[in-house]
Scaffold this active site. Structure first.
Site, mmCIF file in Angstrom:
data_model
loop_
_atom_site.group_PDB
_atom_site.id
_atom_site.type_symbol
_atom_site.label_atom_id
_atom_site.label_comp_id
_atom_site.label_asym_id
_atom_site.label_seq_id
_atom_site.Cartn_x
_atom_site.Cartn_y
_atom_site.Cartn_z
ATOM 1 N N ARG A 149 0.830 -1.226 0.000
ATOM 2 C CA ARG A 149 0.000 0.000 0.000
ATOM 3 C C ARG A 149 0.857 1.266 0.000
ATOM 4 O O ARG A 149 0.516 2.257 0.644
ATOM 5 C CB ARG A 149 -0.966 0.036 1.186
ATOM 6 C CG ARG A 149 -1.879 -1.141 1.282
ATOM 7 C CD ARG A 149 -2.916 -1.184 0.145
ATOM 8 N NE ARG A 149 -3.628 -2.441 0.216
ATOM 9 C CZ ARG A 149 -3.254 -3.549 -0.440
ATOM 10 N NH1 ARG A 149 -2.224 -3.525 -1.279
ATOM 11 N NH2 ARG A 149 -3.928 -4.645 -0.311
ATOM 12 N N SER A 198 -10.647 -0.528 3.959
ATOM 13 C CA SER A 198 -9.903 -0.860 5.182
ATOM 14 C C SER A 198 -9.296 0.402 5.771
ATOM 15 O O SER A 198 -8.608 1.154 5.075
ATOM 16 C CB SER A 198 -8.785 -1.844 4.870
ATOM 17 O OG SER A 198 -9.342 -3.067 4.455
ATOM 18 N N GLU A 268 -4.378 3.026 6.877
ATOM 19 C CA GLU A 268 -4.228 2.934 5.424
ATOM 20 C C GLU A 268 -4.903 4.149 4.793
ATOM 21 O O GLU A 268 -4.411 4.727 3.839
ATOM 22 C CB GLU A 268 -4.880 1.644 4.916
ATOM 23 C CG GLU A 268 -4.758 1.475 3.423
ATOM 24 C CD GLU A 268 -5.299 0.126 2.949
ATOM 25 O OE1 GLU A 268 -5.074 -0.898 3.612
ATOM 26 O OE2 GLU A 268 -5.958 0.121 1.893
HETATM 27 C C1 LIG Z 1 -15.654 -0.222 -0.418
HETATM 28 C C2 LIG Z 1 -14.174 -0.022 -0.590
HETATM 29 C C3 LIG Z 1 -13.340 -1.101 -0.826
HETATM 30 C C4 LIG Z 1 -11.965 -0.923 -0.990
HETATM 31 N N1 LIG Z 1 -11.195 -2.009 -1.238
HETATM 32 C C5 LIG Z 1 -9.865 -1.856 -1.401
HETATM 33 C C6 LIG Z 1 -9.019 -2.979 -1.667
HETATM 34 O O1 LIG Z 1 -9.476 -4.108 -1.775
HETATM 35 N N2 LIG Z 1 -7.706 -2.756 -1.825
HETATM 36 C C7 LIG Z 1 -7.140 -1.518 -1.723
HETATM 37 O O2 LIG Z 1 -5.926 -1.383 -1.885
HETATM 38 N N3 LIG Z 1 -7.914 -0.429 -1.472
HETATM 39 C C8 LIG Z 1 -9.252 -0.566 -1.316
HETATM 40 N N4 LIG Z 1 -10.032 0.526 -1.059
HETATM 41 C C9 LIG Z 1 -9.402 1.847 -0.900
HETATM 42 C C10 LIG Z 1 -9.326 2.700 -2.174
HETATM 43 O O3 LIG Z 1 -10.357 2.368 -3.094
HETATM 44 C C11 LIG Z 1 -7.973 2.564 -2.864
HETATM 45 O O4 LIG Z 1 -6.920 2.989 -2.013
HETATM 46 C C12 LIG Z 1 -7.921 3.398 -4.149
HETATM 47 O O5 LIG Z 1 -6.774 3.062 -4.866
HETATM 48 C C13 LIG Z 1 -7.903 4.905 -3.901
HETATM 49 O O6 LIG Z 1 -8.093 5.555 -5.150
HETATM 50 P P1 LIG Z 1 -8.820 6.975 -5.233
HETATM 51 O O7 LIG Z 1 -8.787 7.427 -6.629
HETATM 52 O O8 LIG Z 1 -10.164 6.909 -4.591
HETATM 53 O O9 LIG Z 1 -7.839 7.839 -4.343
HETATM 54 P P2 LIG Z 1 -8.210 9.038 -3.374
HETATM 55 O O10 LIG Z 1 -8.918 8.517 -2.168
HETATM 56 O O11 LIG Z 1 -8.877 10.102 -4.137
HETATM 57 O O12 LIG Z 1 -6.745 9.489 -2.951
HETATM 58 C C14 LIG Z 1 -5.935 8.643 -2.171
HETATM 59 C C15 LIG Z 1 -4.513 9.222 -2.142
HETATM 60 O O13 LIG Z 1 -3.963 9.128 -3.445
HETATM 61 C C16 LIG Z 1 -3.594 10.426 -3.915
HETATM 62 N N5 LIG Z 1 -3.886 10.453 -5.350
HETATM 63 C C17 LIG Z 1 -5.057 10.217 -5.980
HETATM 64 N N6 LIG Z 1 -4.902 10.317 -7.307
HETATM 65 C C18 LIG Z 1 -3.596 10.632 -7.520
HETATM 66 C C19 LIG Z 1 -2.800 10.886 -8.679
HETATM 67 N N7 LIG Z 1 -3.320 10.845 -9.916
HETATM 68 N N8 LIG Z 1 -1.497 11.190 -8.505
HETATM 69 C C20 LIG Z 1 -0.968 11.262 -7.266
HETATM 70 N N9 LIG Z 1 -1.640 11.046 -6.134
HETATM 71 C C21 LIG Z 1 -2.954 10.727 -6.266
HETATM 72 C C22 LIG Z 1 -4.450 11.404 -3.129
HETATM 73 O O14 LIG Z 1 -3.823 12.663 -3.045
HETATM 74 C C23 LIG Z 1 -4.474 10.701 -1.782
HETATM 75 O O15 LIG Z 1 -3.252 10.933 -1.130
HETATM 76 C C24 LIG Z 1 -11.405 0.374 -0.905
HETATM 77 C C25 LIG Z 1 -12.256 1.474 -0.659
HETATM 78 C C26 LIG Z 1 -13.620 1.292 -0.517
HETATM 79 C C27 LIG Z 1 -14.504 2.487 -0.275
#
Ligand SMILES: Cc1cc2nc3c(=O)[nH]c(=O)nc-3n(C[C@H](O)[C@H](O)[C@H](O)COP(=O)(O)OP(=O)(O)OC[C@H]3O[C@@H](n4cnc5c(N)ncnc54)[C@H](O)[C@@H]3O)c2cc1C
Length: 279
Positions: A149, A198, A268
């Site tokens: 992660r 998580s 996380e």
């Molecule tokens: C129901 C549910 C289930 C999930 N299951 C999992 C799972 O199985 N495995 C897992 O790993 N995660 C899981 N997640 C967490 C999440 O979906 C992941 O971490 C996902 O990759 C985050 O992407 P996001 O675009 O929503 O990022 P955001 O929440 O918008 O941002 C997260 C971080 O990434 C940074 N960021 C976003 N985009 C960029 C970019 N283009 N360049 C640089 N930095 C950036 C942001 O600044 C922030 O620091 C889950 C979440 C939910 C709600």
């Protein structure tokens, strides 16, 4: 703006439609000394109750995609789960693990999102990045690192675009595998209530959910935030949760698990305060 549906108003939100648009907003904001942060689909962030000053950039309109020969070039805002499904429809294997992860491609790279034994790191060929000095650099996979992660570029650069690779596979098997993963999630995760996945990382050799459940936290609430009855590593918003409720619950869990089991849980999800450069 976040899957937790928590947090005060953002002063300004902007959805860049091109990479050039994004980098010019970044440069102008830098010159004007306005704080800027960037999010994808907001599925791993906790926004503050007092709101966010400055500009919040949201990548979800950066959705360009071009398919190659078992490779894809995709912009940062593309939905990861959609990409996984579309690759599966082609009979391309590699993103089966990602079908139920509700993030963007850029967010998934920065978090090295993973599940069911797979993770983003194994699929990256190269990425295009924007740096604090305004430069755009293409990085090959060997030029940055991933861990559990974690991506070494986090807080340093923004992902604009990525090139991912796949392996030839059997379409029906891939689609079946993804369906099974989704069914498991629906059974084990509180998808019907706002959450951010998580909350804690799994400590080495153990599971955060197991420790939190063993410590007796399932179903416990602080304000509108509740430890899910379905999965102890999920905190759900029961309707009116404040950021401070979630943070208080996190703090109490960390302390209790530390006292009972001598393990310090690490979060996380990311708590965004006033932020800059995505940190
Ligand atoms: C129901 C549910 C289930 C999930 N299951 C999992 C799972 O199985 N495995 C897992 O790993 N995660 C899981 N997640 C967490 C999440 O979906 C992941 O971490 C996902 O990759 C985050 O992407 P996001 O675009 O929503 O990022 P955001 O929440 O918008 O941002 C997260 C971080 O990434 C940074 N960021 C976003 N985009 C960029 C970019 N283009 N360049 C640089 N930095 C950036 C942001 O600044 C922030 O620091 C889950 C979440 C939910 C709600």
């Amino acid at each position: 703006m976040s899957t937790w549906r928590i947090g005060g108003p953002a002063e300004a939100v902007y959805w860049p439609e091109t990479v050039e648009d994004l980098s010019s907003v970044w440069k102008n904001a830098q010159e004007a000394e306005i704080p800027v942060r960037l999010i994808g689909r907001g599925s791993n962030v906790l926004f503050p109750d007092e709101g966010l000053p400055g500009i919040t950039l949201v990548t979800t309109s950066l959705r360009g995609i071009s398919w190659g020969d078992y490779t894809v070039r995709v912009e940062a805002g593309y939905t990861l789960a959609r990409l996984a499904q579309e690759a599966g429809e082609r009979g391309w294997s590699g993103l089966e693990f990602a079908r139920g992860i509700p993030g963007s491609v850029g967010g998934a790279i920065m978090m090295n999102a993973g599940a069911h034994g797979g993770e983003m790191a194994s699929r990256i060929l190269s990425i295009s990045t924007l740096w604090a000095d305004g430069s755009i650099r293409k990085l090959e996979r060997s030029q940055f690192e991933f861990a559990y992660r974690h991506c070494s570029l986090r807080g340093k650069a923004w992902v604009l675009e990525a090139q991912l690779m796949f392996s030839p596979g059997n379409r029906e098997q891939i689609l079946h595998h993804m369906k099974e993963n989704l069914t498991k999630r629906t059974a084990n995760q509180p998808l019907e209530e706002p959450n951010a996945g998580s909350v804690f990382r799994n400590p080495p050799g153990d599971s955060a959910g197991r420790l939190i459940e063993a410590a007796g936290w399932k179903g416990k609430t602080i304000g509108g935030a509740k430890v899910s009855e379905k999965h102890a590593n999920f905190i759900v918003n029961t309707g009116r949760a404040k950021s401070k409720d979630v943070l208080a619950l996190i703090e109490a869990i960390v302390l209790d698990v530390q006292i009972k089991y001598g393990i310090t849980l690490q979060t996380e999800v990311e708590s965004i305060l006033t932020g800059n450069r995505g940190a």
